[in-house]
Design a protein around this motif. Structure first.
Motif, PDB file in Angstrom:
ATOM      1  N   LYS A 138      19.200  23.762   8.418  1.00 13.46           N
ATOM      2  CA  LYS A 138      19.587  24.682   7.348  1.00 13.46           C
ATOM      3  C   LYS A 138      18.361  25.255   6.636  1.00 13.46           C
ATOM      4  N   GLY A 139      18.453  26.543   6.325  1.00 16.92           N
ATOM      5  CA  GLY A 139      17.377  27.204   5.584  1.00 16.92           C
ATOM      6  C   GLY A 139      16.156  27.529   6.400  1.00 16.92           C
ATOM      7  N   ASN A 140      16.269  27.480   7.729  1.00 16.86           N
ATOM      8  CA  ASN A 140      15.099  27.781   8.564  1.00 16.86           C
ATOM      9  C   ASN A 140      14.774  29.282   8.545  1.00 16.86           C
ATOM     10  N   ASN A 141      13.551  29.597   8.853  1.00 17.68           N
ATOM     11  CA  ASN A 141      13.078  30.991   8.892  1.00 17.68           C
ATOM     12  C   ASN A 141      12.616  31.393  10.290  1.00 17.68           C
ATOM     13  N   GLU A 142      13.343  30.894  11.280  1.00 20.25           N
ATOM     14  CA  GLU A 142      12.981  31.189  12.667  1.00 20.25           C
ATOM     15  C   GLU A 142      13.199  32.668  12.988  1.00 20.25           C
ATOM     16  N   THR A 143      12.430  33.149  13.950  1.00 18.82           N
ATOM     17  CA  THR A 143      12.549  34.544  14.384  1.00 18.82           C
ATOM     18  C   THR A 143      13.814  34.727  15.214  1.00 18.82           C
ATOM     19  N   ASP A 144      14.268  35.955  15.333  1.00 19.23           N
ATOM     20  CA  ASP A 144      15.443  36.237  16.160  1.00 19.23           C
ATOM     21  C   ASP A 144      15.215  35.823  17.612  1.00 19.23           C
ATOM     22  N   LYS A 145      13.982  35.986  18.071  1.00 17.37           N
ATOM     23  CA  LYS A 145      13.666  35.606  19.452  1.00 17.37           C
ATOM     24  C   LYS A 145      13.925  34.120  19.680  1.00 17.37           C
ATOM     25  N   ASN A 146      13.447  33.300  18.760  1.00 17.72           N
ATOM     26  CA  ASN A 146      13.652  31.856  18.896  1.00 17.72           C
ATOM     27  C   ASN A 146      15.115  31.473  18.744  1.00 17.72           C
ATOM     28  N   ARG A 147      15.824  32.166  17.883  1.00 16.87           N
ATOM     29  CA  ARG A 147      17.245  31.869  17.705  1.00 16.87           C
ATOM     30  C   ARG A 147      18.039  32.179  18.965  1.00 16.87           C
ATOM     31  N   TYR A 148      17.717  33.278  19.603  1.00 14.39           N
ATOM     32  CA  TYR A 148      18.431  33.620  20.842  1.00 14.39           C
ATOM     33  C   TYR A 148      18.057  32.669  21.981  1.00 14.39           C
ATOM     34  N   ARG A 149      16.841  32.234  21.977  1.00 21.85           N
ATOM     35  CA  ARG A 149      16.438  31.244  22.986  1.00 21.85           C
ATOM     36  C   ARG A 149      17.219  29.938  22.774  1.00 21.85           C
ATOM     37  N   ILE A 155      20.187  29.553  21.152  1.00 21.71           N
ATOM     38  CA  ILE A 155      21.615  29.726  21.404  1.00 21.71           C
ATOM     39  C   ILE A 155      21.893  29.756  22.899  1.00 21.71           C
ATOM     40  N   SER A 156      20.925  30.269  23.650  1.00 18.56           N
ATOM     41  CA  SER A 156      21.070  30.304  25.105  1.00 18.56           C
ATOM     42  C   SER A 156      21.093  28.893  25.684  1.00 18.56           C
ATOM     43  N   ILE A 157      20.229  28.031  25.177  1.00 22.31           N
ATOM     44  CA  ILE A 157      20.184  26.640  25.650  1.00 22.31           C
ATOM     45  C   ILE A 157      21.486  25.914  25.312  1.00 22.31           C
ATOM     46  N   PRO A 178      22.281  29.917  16.364  1.00 17.88           N
ATOM     47  CA  PRO A 178      22.372  28.532  16.838  1.00 17.88           C
ATOM     48  C   PRO A 178      22.792  27.545  15.755  1.00 17.88           C
ATOM     49  N   LEU A 179      22.382  27.816  14.502  1.00 15.61           N
ATOM     50  CA  LEU A 179      22.766  26.916  13.411  1.00 15.61           C
ATOM     51  C   LEU A 179      24.273  26.954  13.188  1.00 15.61           C
ATOM     52  N   LYS A 216      19.087  18.183  20.905  1.00 15.17           N
ATOM     53  CA  LYS A 216      17.984  18.137  19.938  1.00 15.17           C
ATOM     54  C   LYS A 216      16.652  17.947  20.647  1.00 15.17           C
ATOM     55  N   ILE A 217      16.621  17.041  21.597  1.00 16.06           N
ATOM     56  CA  ILE A 217      15.381  16.769  22.336  1.00 16.06           C
ATOM     57  C   ILE A 217      14.938  18.009  23.105  1.00 16.06           C
ATOM     58  N   ASN A 218      15.903  18.678  23.750  1.00 15.35           N
ATOM     59  CA  ASN A 218      15.590  19.879  24.526  1.00 15.35           C
ATOM     60  C   ASN A 218      15.040  20.988  23.632  1.00 15.35           C
ATOM     61  N   LEU A 219      15.674  21.207  22.500  1.00 14.36           N
ATOM     62  CA  LEU A 219      15.218  22.252  21.586  1.00 14.36           C
ATOM     63  C   LEU A 219      13.827  21.937  21.032  1.00 14.36           C
ATOM     64  N   ARG A 220      13.606  20.697  20.674  1.00 12.80           N
ATOM     65  CA  ARG A 220      12.306  20.328  20.128  1.00 12.80           C
ATOM     66  C   ARG A 220      11.203  20.437  21.173  1.00 12.80           C
ATOM     67  N   SER A 221      11.521  20.087  22.411  1.00  8.47           N
ATOM     68  CA  SER A 221      10.516  20.198  23.470  1.00  8.47           C
ATOM     69  C   SER A 221      10.126  21.645  23.736  1.00  8.47           C
ATOM     70  N   ASN A 222      11.009  22.561  23.353  1.00  8.27           N
ATOM     71  CA  ASN A 222      10.722  23.996  23.502  1.00  8.27           C
ATOM     72  C   ASN A 222      10.315  24.638  22.164  1.00  8.27           C
ATOM     73  N   GLU A 223       9.987  23.772  21.200  1.00  5.99           N
ATOM     74  CA  GLU A 223       9.560  24.221  19.869  1.00  5.99           C
ATOM     75  C   GLU A 223      10.630  25.079  19.181  1.00  5.99           C
ATOM     76  N   LEU A 224      11.884  24.668  19.383  1.00 10.96           N
ATOM     77  CA  LEU A 224      13.016  25.383  18.792  1.00 10.96           C
ATOM     78  C   LEU A 224      13.867  24.467  17.902  1.00 10.96           C
ATOM     79  N   GLY A 225      13.345  23.299  17.582  1.00 11.89           N
ATOM     80  CA  GLY A 225      14.117  22.333  16.813  1.00 11.89           C
ATOM     81  C   GLY A 225      14.532  22.820  15.438  1.00 11.89           C
TER      82      GLY A 225
END
Length: 228
Positions: free
Chosen positions: A41-52, A54-56, A75-76, A27-36
């Motif tokens: 649930k119900g997020n509207n993140e872009t595919d780019k951010n989702r792949y970033r 899932i990679s982490i 990632p969800l 959680k800390i790692n994702l949030r530090s990369n603005e991917l939290g």
């Protein structure tokens, strides 16, 4: 497959014994990369951010575990699957942490640092398991398990520099009650003596001395008289 390298934190084990710590670190790692938001649930993140994201997460799974979730690209979904699989560890770890907290005593440790190390390790585990531990409870736990002979010392060591001592410390820092009473009694005695013999103290000592001398002279006179 090659061994995982360049990890930001420990990878999740197949047994899941380190899942709680791993979940927090992720959680800390994702949030530090603005991917939290990617694991909410119900997020509207872009595919780019989702792949970033899932990679982490993939990168911090042990090899055998990563293979089992290799096809997951959201990632969800991966986060939820791992949570369902390993979140039950709370039910095993929390009772143990509670037991350690209940039996923790300051007097059982040789130094403040050693005690604090164990204290915060237990508290961290309880908090990871969802158990709230307040700062007041931390202080109460520490002060309630002091050995009676160490209370004053620890109050001095633990209070911030420049602050006044606690009431208990002030009372304990006073002189021995017996010593205080002794001095007090002596002062009373001197006071009474001064008022009683005021103005003739020296005469009294002189009279007493003369009386003694007269007594000695009388004895000597009697002895001489007898010899004559």
């Amino acid at each position: 497959m090659s061994k995982i390298s360049n990890l930001d934190y420990a990878a999740l084990n197949l047994s899941g014994e380190n899942y709680l710590q791993w979940a927090l670190d992720t959680k800390i790692n994702l949030r530090s990369n603005e991917l939290g938001d990617t694991i909410i649930k119900g997020n509207n993140e872009t595919d780019k951010n989702r792949y970033r994201a899932i990679s982490i997460i993939h990168h911090h799974l042990i090899e055998g575990l990563k293979d089992q979730y290799l096809t997951m690209e959201n990632p969800l979904d991966l986060w939820t699957a791992l949570q369902r699989r390993y979140d039950h560890h709370k039910t095993m770890l929390l009772p143990k942490a509670r037991h350690e907290w209940k039996n923790l005593r300051f007097m059982d440790y040789k130094s403040v640092d050693e005690y604090n190390s164990i204290l915060f390790k237990i508290v961290s585990m309880m908090r990871l398991c969802g158990e709230e531990v307040t700062e007041k409870e931390l202080l109460d736990k520490t002060f309630s398990t002091f050995h009676s002979t160490n209370v004053l010392l620890q109050q001095h060591e633990m209070r911030p520099i420049g602050t006044s001592a606690l009431p208990e410390a002030n009372e304990a820092e006073k002189k021995d009650p017996k010593e205080c009473n002794h001095v007090h009694d002596n002062n009373k005695s001197h006071g009474k003596g001064h008022s009683r013999f005021k103005g003739r103290g020296r005469d009294s000592y002189g009279q007493q001395g003369n009386h003694n001398n007269r007594g000695r002279g009388s004895i000597r006179g009697r002895r001489n008289y007898g010899r004559g």
